[in-house]
Write a protein that holds these residues in place. Structure first.
Motif, short mmCIF file in Angstrom:
data_model
loop_
_atom_site.label_atom_id
_atom_site.label_comp_id
_atom_site.label_asym_id
_atom_site.label_seq_id
_atom_site.Cartn_x
_atom_site.Cartn_y
_atom_site.Cartn_z
N PHE A 202 -19.84 41.10 -52.65
CA PHE A 202 -18.60 40.50 -52.86
C PHE A 202 -18.74 39.06 -52.08
CE2 PHE A 202 -17.12 44.97 -53.30
CZ PHE A 202 -16.69 44.86 -54.35
N ARG A 203 -18.14 38.21 -52.81
CA ARG A 203 -17.70 36.85 -52.18
C ARG A 203 -16.24 36.84 -52.18
NH1 ARG A 203 -20.61 32.70 -56.13
NH2 ARG A 203 -19.18 33.71 -57.59
N VAL A 204 -15.92 36.35 -50.69
CA VAL A 204 -14.39 36.45 -50.77
C VAL A 204 -13.93 35.18 -50.25
CG1 VAL A 204 -12.44 37.47 -49.46
CG2 VAL A 204 -14.24 38.92 -49.96
N GLY A 205 -12.81 34.69 -50.92
CA GLY A 205 -11.97 33.54 -50.51
C GLY A 205 -10.64 33.91 -50.03
N ILE A 206 -10.05 33.49 -48.96
CA ILE A 206 -8.62 33.62 -48.35
C ILE A 206 -8.11 32.17 -48.27
CG2 ILE A 206 -7.54 34.79 -46.73
CD1 ILE A 206 -9.64 36.66 -46.15
N ASN A 207 -6.63 32.22 -48.74
CA ASN A 207 -5.85 31.01 -48.43
C ASN A 207 -4.38 31.40 -48.30
OD1 ASN A 207 -4.92 28.37 -48.44
ND2 ASN A 207 -4.31 28.49 -50.61
N VAL A 208 -3.77 30.58 -47.77
CA VAL A 208 -2.31 31.08 -47.31
C VAL A 208 -1.60 29.60 -48.15
CG1 VAL A 208 -0.32 30.99 -45.55
CG2 VAL A 208 -2.51 32.08 -45.08
N GLY A 209 -0.70 30.19 -48.83
CA GLY A 209 0.09 29.01 -49.68
C GLY A 209 1.30 29.84 -50.47
N ASP A 210 2.06 28.67 -50.89
CA ASP A 210 3.35 28.87 -51.77
C ASP A 210 2.74 29.26 -53.19
OD1 ASP A 210 6.16 28.65 -51.67
OD2 ASP A 210 5.81 27.62 -53.55
N ILE A 211 3.60 30.39 -53.52
CA ILE A 211 2.83 31.09 -54.86
C ILE A 211 4.03 31.25 -55.74
CG2 ILE A 211 0.89 32.06 -54.19
CD1 ILE A 211 2.65 34.82 -54.29
N LEU B 257 -17.18 29.16 -52.76
CA LEU B 257 -18.04 28.67 -51.50
C LEU B 257 -18.59 29.69 -50.71
CD1 LEU B 257 -15.59 25.63 -50.51
CD2 LEU B 257 -17.57 25.45 -52.06
N ALA B 258 -18.19 30.82 -50.90
CA ALA B 258 -18.62 31.88 -49.92
C ALA B 258 -19.85 32.51 -50.47
CB ALA B 258 -17.71 33.05 -49.81
N GLU B 259 -20.76 32.73 -49.50
CA GLU B 259 -22.02 33.42 -49.74
C GLU B 259 -21.98 34.79 -50.07
OE1 GLU B 259 -23.91 32.68 -45.91
OE2 GLU B 259 -24.58 30.75 -46.26
N PRO B 260 -22.98 35.42 -51.08
CA PRO B 260 -22.91 36.84 -50.99
C PRO B 260 -22.89 37.45 -49.87
CG PRO B 260 -24.58 35.68 -52.59
CD PRO B 260 -24.21 34.79 -51.54
N GLY B 261 -21.66 38.53 -49.80
CA GLY B 261 -21.50 39.16 -48.51
C GLY B 261 -20.57 38.61 -47.53
N GLY B 262 -20.19 37.38 -47.87
CA GLY B 262 -19.44 36.40 -46.93
C GLY B 262 -17.97 36.22 -47.38
N ILE B 263 -17.47 35.49 -46.26
CA ILE B 263 -16.10 35.14 -46.59
C ILE B 263 -15.65 33.66 -46.24
CG2 ILE B 263 -13.54 35.65 -45.66
CD1 ILE B 263 -14.87 38.36 -44.58
N CYS B 264 -15.09 32.99 -47.15
CA CYS B 264 -14.51 31.67 -46.94
C CYS B 264 -12.98 31.37 -46.54
CB CYS B 264 -15.32 30.73 -48.03
SG CYS B 264 -15.18 29.01 -47.51
N VAL B 265 -12.54 30.88 -45.89
CA VAL B 265 -11.26 30.68 -45.62
C VAL B 265 -10.58 28.94 -45.57
CG1 VAL B 265 -11.05 32.83 -44.47
CG2 VAL B 265 -11.28 30.82 -43.03
N SER B 266 -9.42 28.85 -45.74
CA SER B 266 -9.14 27.70 -45.58
C SER B 266 -8.72 27.10 -44.25
CB SER B 266 -7.73 27.56 -46.57
OG SER B 266 -6.82 28.20 -46.06
N GLY B 267 -8.40 26.13 -43.89
CA GLY B 267 -8.01 25.56 -42.56
C GLY B 267 -6.84 26.18 -42.17
N ARG B 268 -5.81 26.47 -43.15
CA ARG B 268 -4.66 27.02 -42.66
C ARG B 268 -4.88 28.57 -42.25
NH1 ARG B 268 1.22 26.50 -45.92
NH2 ARG B 268 2.33 27.68 -44.35
N VAL B 269 -5.86 29.00 -42.86
CA VAL B 269 -5.96 30.62 -42.57
C VAL B 269 -6.75 30.61 -41.22
CG1 VAL B 269 -7.53 32.44 -43.17
CG2 VAL B 269 -6.14 31.32 -44.87
N GLN B 270 -7.66 29.57 -40.96
CA GLN B 270 -8.35 29.59 -39.69
C GLN B 270 -7.39 29.36 -38.55
OE1 GLN B 270 -9.14 26.51 -37.85
NE2 GLN B 270 -10.54 27.85 -36.36
N GLU B 271 -6.43 28.43 -38.69
CA GLU B 271 -5.48 28.01 -37.62
C GLU B 271 -4.59 29.38 -37.31
OE1 GLU B 271 -3.24 24.69 -38.90
OE2 GLU B 271 -4.92 23.40 -39.03
#
Length: 637
Positions: free
Chosen positions: A99-108, A129-143
């Motif tokens: 799996f490739r996973v992306g995570i964001n926090v936002g208004d929906i 943007l995530a690699e296979p087996g990886g996770i990519c998150v937005s700057g807000r998630v990281q903070e």
């Protein structure tokens, strides 16, 4: 401008898809769908529920999930990716679902059960943007997550995402920077096992002919041994003794033999680690759950089943279980004529390999599925000889020799029978049961050579030849035979222990311990010769407690292992246990008044190792200190 009320909320959004999904479907549509469903059922959906996520929608290969907590969203993603890495260990690279996973926090925007908006779109773009087996998150998630979870982030800078007006700062989650429970345990176990390898230590007796599958590990701190979870890149499997459901209880040896042959066949696959017969034998009389067996043997999979022979028909019922979840992955019923018992074995092995998605080379297939004999009566004699070779005594070694000679009379081209017969002669010579050890060794060499002329992939013949070469101090030839045996069957404990024994006499003690412990991991019940080598290796490293433990165990389990008594005296003396040393020396002199300490250990190529051993003899008073030869004369002997 619309005045209709739009429901909104701030949420964490996780978007996931399967990397290379079109390729996987093109190669095996049904298999890919089945794998994906299995992963979702066993791992993905369960983790989402645990972390209070809600699956908004799924596509063929994708999924959109919302969480009230961004910390829970990231924690869920990390556990899923680590779990998938573990589940993918058994799968060839081209068949893995990653799996490739992306995570964001936002208004929906909420509309019924669905969600929309830039917050969702950003998560979907981050997934790309995530690699296979990886996770990519937005700057807000990281903070929001930084410092709350035991993970680190890699800043990949501001990214211009498709259909997103503003650049988005993105971070990759470093899954390799933390201690994931299973993989980290594997790495720790692997390094420890490569410092005391095998599981891994395996001294497979006659049946532990191993496998080139996957597997291993034991942890050791000082003299404390702790089995870890399965380590390395190979999955570990245990084939439990098949139950004898035949009306004739005397056919127990047939059920055992069938189990042993499956162990030996699987052992030849390089993508798997297979536990030896000796390792699984205790579970024949000790009921345990799959989870308990998995922990006890450090394996992820086990096979269990039953055998019923009725007249000229054989029925086998078997199942493959994931020990981590207690889940049955495969079960099947096999029935063949007794004359086709080898085809039955092949079918069982083929099914197990298929379910585990093990990579198999053509050479391995040819070796595994070669029919050993056309004569079932000869095969039956070989099966009846096996228990004697697994627990050898003077009497049952003679009995096994008679059975194997009968097998050869029935089939003069039965390589395995010649190899086993060679082993009986080698055992008799090594254990002091032969009237003429030299003649018995010569006969063993002749028989092992004959076996290899009939089948050059016979592992036991090569191991026996290796030990004979070692006895004659033909070190290069001994090493060549043992390494050929291991190349054919990387899971053969006898082969691994043979490697350790050769390294021991060559002066490479650390490497010797690695190989001997690896053998012990696969087969905890090392034979007397291999356990003596492990005990001696510990002695040379000044691990006297461990040397004493192994020597005492050898003497308890093998009545004829008098060579261990000699080493035990030296280890006691080095460990300042003078009374124990004196007691053992008295016993040695009573049992063998002609014993000459100067002849013990003469195979050592390292003068330092020989001197260390003789220093123990002097301290134990195996010979008077004043009567010891000076170093110069000793080196000239």
């Amino acid at each position: 401008m619309s005045t209709e009320h739009v429901e909104r909320r701030l949420t964490a959004i996780l978007a996931a898809d399967v990397a290379g999904y079109s390729r996987l479907m093109g190669n095996d549509e049904e298999g890919t769908l089945a794998q994906l469903k299995a992963h979702r059922r066993a791992l993905v959906d369960r983790k989402i529920n645990e972390h209070r996520g809600r699956i908004v929608k799924t596509t063929g290969d994708g999924m959109l999930v919302e969480f009230a907590s961004v910390v829970e969203a990231v924690r869920c993603a990390v556990e899923i990716q680590r779990g998938m890495a573990e589940r993918n260990v058994a799968a060839p690279a081209g068949q893995r679902i990653e799996f490739r996973v992306g995570i964001n926090v936002g208004d929906i925007i909420i509309e019924g059960d669905d969600i929309f908006g830039d917050g969702v779109n950003v998560a979907a773009r981050l997934e790309g943007l995530a690699e296979p087996g990886g996770i990519c998150v937005s700057g807000r998630v990281q903070e929001d997550v930084q410092g709350k979870l035991d993970i680190t982030f890699e800043d990949i800078g501001e990214q211009k995402l498709k259909n997103i007006a503003r650049p988005v700062r993105a971070f990759r989650v470093r899954l390799d920077a933390t201690a994931a429970p299973a993989p980290a345990g594997w790495r720790r176990g692997l390094y420890a096992a490569l410092a005391l390898m095998i599981l891994l230590a395996v001294g497979a007796l006659w049946t532990g002919l191993g496998s080139e599958w996957k597997f291993l590990s034991i942890l050791r701190s000082g003299d404390q041994v702790t089995k870890s979870t399965e380590v390395g890149t190979k999955p570990a499997i245990a084939i439990l003794p098949f139950l004898n459901h035949s009306d004739d209880s005397a056919r127990e040896y047939f059920a055992d033999g069938l189990t042993q042959d499956i162990i030996n066949a699987l052992g030849r696959f390089s993508a798997l680690t297979v536990m030896s017969w000796n390792a699984v034998l205790p579970y024949k009389v000790k009921p345990a759950s799959p989870e308990e067996i998995g922990r006890g043997l450090a394996v992820s999979y086990l096979v269990e089943g039953s055998v019923r022979q009725t007249g000229d028909r054989v029925l086998v019922i078997a199942q493959l279980v994931d020990t981590r979840q207690g889940r049955v992955l495969w079960s099947a019923r096999f029935e063949e004529a007794l004359a086709d018992v080898f085809a039955l074995q092949d079918n069982i092995v083929t099914d197990i390999v298929r379910v585990l998605a093990i990579r198999v080379t053509q050479i391995e297939q040819n070796r595994v599925f070669t029919k050993p004999t056309e004569n079932l009566a000869a095969y039956d004699y070989v099966l009846r000889a096996r228990p004697a070779l697994q627990r050898p005594t003077h009497a049952n070694n003679v009995e096994a020799r008679a059975l194997l000679k009968r097998a050869i009379e029935l089939d003069p081209n039965y390589a395995a029978a010649y190899a086993a017969l060679a082993e009986t002669y080698h055992l008799a010579s090594s254990m002091g049961w032969a009237e003429s050890p030299t003649a018995f060794l010569s006969r063993a060499e002749e028989l092992a050579t004959k076996a290899l002329r009939l089948d050059d992939s016979d592992v036991r013949a090569r191991i026996t030849l290796g030990h004979i070469h070692l006895f004659h101090q033909r070190y290069n030839q001994a090493e060549a035979e043992i390494e050929r045996a291991i190349a054919i069957n990387p899971n053969d404990a006898h082969g691994l222990a043979g490697r350790g024994t050769i390294l021991l006499w060559l002066g490479h003690t650390d490497e010797a311990i690695e190989a001997l412990e690896q053998a012990q991991r696969i087969d905890p019940d090392l034979n007397a010769i291999d356990r003596f080598a492990l005990s001696l290796a510990y002695y040379l490293k000044r691990r006297y407690d461990a040397a004493i433990e192994q020597a005492e165990l050898n003497l308890r389990t093998t009545a004829g292992a008098n060579f261990s008594r000699i080493l035990l005296a030296a280890a006691y003396a080095q460990h300042n246990r003078a009374e124990d040393a004196a007691r053992v020396v008295t016993m040695i002199r009573r049992m063998d008044p002609t014993f000459d300490p100067q002849e013990f250990g003469t195979k050592f190529l390292s003068s330092g190792d020989l001197e260390h051993l003789r220093d123990g003899f002097r301290k134990a008073r195996l010979y008077p200190v004043t009567g010891d030869l000076p170093p110069a004369e000793r080196m000239n002997r």
